[in-house]
Design a protein around this motif. Structure first.
Motif, PDB file in Angstrom:
ATOM      1  N   THR A   6       2.628  49.151  76.847  1.00 10.07           N
ATOM      2  CA  THR A   6       2.950  47.670  76.501  1.00 10.07           C
ATOM      3  C   THR A   6       4.152  47.839  74.765  1.00 10.07           C
ATOM      4  O   THR A   6       3.877  49.115  74.415  1.00 10.07           O
ATOM      5  CB  THR A   6       1.803  47.639  74.868  1.00 10.07           C
ATOM      6  N   ARG A   7       5.047  46.915  75.249  1.00  7.09           N
ATOM      7  CA  ARG A   7       6.717  47.030  74.132  1.00  7.09           C
ATOM      8  C   ARG A   7       6.357  45.921  73.653  1.00  7.09           C
ATOM      9  O   ARG A   7       6.038  45.298  73.728  1.00  7.09           O
ATOM     10  CB  ARG A   7       7.604  47.055  75.712  1.00  7.09           C
ATOM     11  N   ALA A   8       6.887  45.750  72.667  1.00 14.20           N
ATOM     12  CA  ALA A   8       7.544  44.741  71.786  1.00 14.20           C
ATOM     13  C   ALA A   8       8.905  45.395  72.318  1.00 14.20           C
ATOM     14  O   ALA A   8      10.026  45.581  72.332  1.00 14.20           O
ATOM     15  CB  ALA A   8       7.733  44.643  69.942  1.00 14.20           C
ATOM     16  N   ILE A   9       9.509  43.285  72.447  1.00  9.30           N
ATOM     17  CA  ILE A   9      10.407  43.296  73.679  1.00  9.30           C
ATOM     18  C   ILE A   9      11.691  42.565  72.417  1.00  9.30           C
ATOM     19  O   ILE A   9      11.114  41.537  71.726  1.00  9.30           O
ATOM     20  CB  ILE A   9      10.670  42.616  74.887  1.00  9.30           C
ATOM     21  N   LEU A  10      12.840  42.823  72.436  1.00  9.80           N
ATOM     22  CA  LEU A  10      14.237  41.568  72.682  1.00  9.80           C
ATOM     23  C   LEU A  10      15.302  40.851  73.746  1.00  9.80           C
ATOM     24  O   LEU A  10      15.182  42.020  74.583  1.00  9.80           O
ATOM     25  CB  LEU A  10      15.292  42.612  71.454  1.00  9.80           C
ATOM     26  N   VAL A  11      15.127  39.927  74.120  1.00  9.19           N
ATOM     27  CA  VAL A  11      15.673  39.292  74.577  1.00  9.19           C
ATOM     28  C   VAL A  11      16.718  38.551  74.543  1.00  9.19           C
ATOM     29  O   VAL A  11      16.263  37.590  73.063  1.00  9.19           O
ATOM     30  CB  VAL A  11      14.551  38.031  75.566  1.00  9.19           C
ATOM     31  N   ALA A  12      18.253  39.143  75.244  1.00 13.61           N
ATOM     32  CA  ALA A  12      19.223  38.700  74.511  1.00 13.61           C
ATOM     33  C   ALA A  12      20.133  38.042  75.585  1.00 13.61           C
ATOM     34  O   ALA A  12      20.354  39.035  75.981  1.00 13.61           O
ATOM     35  CB  ALA A  12      19.581  39.957  74.011  1.00 13.61           C
ATOM     36  N   PRO A  13      20.118  37.207  75.371  1.00 16.49           N
ATOM     37  CA  PRO A  13      21.158  36.260  76.847  1.00 16.49           C
ATOM     38  C   PRO A  13      22.593  36.744  76.392  1.00 16.49           C
ATOM     39  O   PRO A  13      22.607  36.660  75.240  1.00 16.49           O
ATOM     40  CB  PRO A  13      20.964  34.510  76.227  1.00 16.49           C
ATOM     41  N   THR A  14      23.152  36.669  77.149  1.00 13.03           N
ATOM     42  CA  THR A  14      24.089  36.544  77.628  1.00 13.03           C
ATOM     43  C   THR A  14      25.185  35.431  78.125  1.00 13.03           C
ATOM     44  O   THR A  14      26.229  35.618  79.817  1.00 13.03           O
ATOM     45  CB  THR A  14      25.209  37.766  78.109  1.00 13.03           C
ATOM     46  N   GLU A  15      24.916  34.145  77.624  1.00 11.39           N
ATOM     47  CA  GLU A  15      24.885  33.426  78.846  1.00 11.39           C
ATOM     48  C   GLU A  15      26.399  33.290  78.992  1.00 11.39           C
ATOM     49  O   GLU A  15      27.175  32.901  78.163  1.00 11.39           O
ATOM     50  CB  GLU A  15      24.025  32.142  77.817  1.00 11.39           C
ATOM     51  N   ASP A  16      26.805  32.087  79.712  1.00 13.06           N
ATOM     52  CA  ASP A  16      27.750  31.284  80.162  1.00 13.06           C
ATOM     53  C   ASP A  16      27.183  29.373  80.638  1.00 13.06           C
ATOM     54  O   ASP A  16      26.440  30.221  81.470  1.00 13.06           O
ATOM     55  CB  ASP A  16      28.440  32.178  81.293  1.00 13.06           C
ATOM     56  N   SER A  17      28.124  28.889  80.294  1.00 16.08           N
ATOM     57  CA  SER A  17      27.493  27.515  80.831  1.00 16.08           C
ATOM     58  C   SER A  17      28.972  26.532  81.537  1.00 16.08           C
ATOM     59  O   SER A  17      29.781  26.791  80.547  1.00 16.08           O
ATOM     60  CB  SER A  17      26.836  26.387  79.131  1.00 16.08           C
ATOM     61  N   SER A  18      28.362  25.539  81.876  1.00 17.64           N
ATOM     62  CA  SER A  18      29.254  24.624  82.226  1.00 17.64           C
ATOM     63  C   SER A  18      29.250  23.728  80.324  1.00 17.64           C
ATOM     64  O   SER A  18      28.583  23.403  80.555  1.00 17.64           O
ATOM     65  CB  SER A  18      28.679  24.261  83.266  1.00 17.64           C
ATOM     66  N   GLY A  19      30.174  23.121  81.095  1.00 17.76           N
ATOM     67  CA  GLY A  19      30.236  21.456  80.213  1.00 17.76           C
ATOM     68  C   GLY A  19      28.511  20.603  80.736  1.00 17.76           C
ATOM     69  O   GLY A  19      27.625  20.462  81.690  1.00 17.76           O
TER      70      GLY A  19
END
Length: 217
Positions: free
Chosen positions: A31-44
């Protein structure tokens, strides 16, 4: 008699102190406590806002994972967790703030290699396959105030995952776990406002950092 008693006590003490070793046929539950950190890149956002992109917020959540040891060194891990993320506007849409929120369910099956399954400190690496399902997508009040009533749909995603972690012995069958994953998640968001359909492609690609406890069965 005294020698026999000493041997018995010493054997018992060693059994209590023995690491929570893993071997073929064992199950590990963490069992974990997690951090989900997106490294996102998007279009217009096309066609209405072709020069404006989006960002995806971090999220904290609990996670449970199950690992089955196929051999002493190779294990199969399945994680179970769900997180909620806000999608915010960038560029000309930044003043609007939150555009959309969505829940994300990313079951991931990983083949792990455990370098030292019988040691006190047991590092491992993994390579896996991820399927991500987006649900309960919802346009924000700010977005609907700006452009009108909007329906939101995000496409599900298939991708790979990379993993590195370590289990550290605490007590018999109990261990501390630290784990880092990179998950390849790509989606297209479809925003329908009346007769107008806007689309934006987003590579979310989160880094997932977890800390927790595990038990061997």
């Amino acid at each position: 008699m005294k020698i026999q008693l000493f041997v018995t006590l010493a054997t018992a003490a060693l059994a209590v102190a023995a690491p929570a070793q893993a071997e073929q046929g064992d199950f590990l539950v963490r069992t974990r406590a997690i951090l989900v950190a997106p490294t996102e890149d998007s279009s217009g956002i096309k066609p209405a806002f072709p020069n404006d992109e989006v960002s995806v917020t971090n999220s904290f959540a609990p996670e449970v994972d199950f690992t089955y040891f196929v051999t002493d060194h190779f294990g199969l891990e399945l994680i179970a967790a769900t997180t909620k993320h806000d999608v915010k506007g960038k560029g000309g849409l930044e003043p609007v703030g939150e555009l959309v929120d969505t829940w994300v369910l990313p079951p991931t099956l990983t083949l792990q290699y455990h370098f030292a399954p019988k040691a006190q400190v047991r590092p491992y690496v993994g390579l896996g396959l991820n399927y991500t399902h987006f649900y309960n997508e919802d346009a924000s009040d700010a977005l609907e105030t700006a452009i009108g009533k909007t329906n939101v749909k995000l496409d599900d995603s298939f991708g790979y995952s990379l993993q590195a972690g370590v289990d550290v012995h605490i007590a018999k069958n109990l261990f501390l776990n630290v784990d880092v994953k990179y998950i390849d998640i790509d989606t297209e968001a479809k925003l329908t406002t009346g007769n107008l359909i806007n689309r934006v492609n987003v590579s979310i690609d989160p880094v997932v950092v977890g800390v927790g406890l595990g038990m061997r069965f």
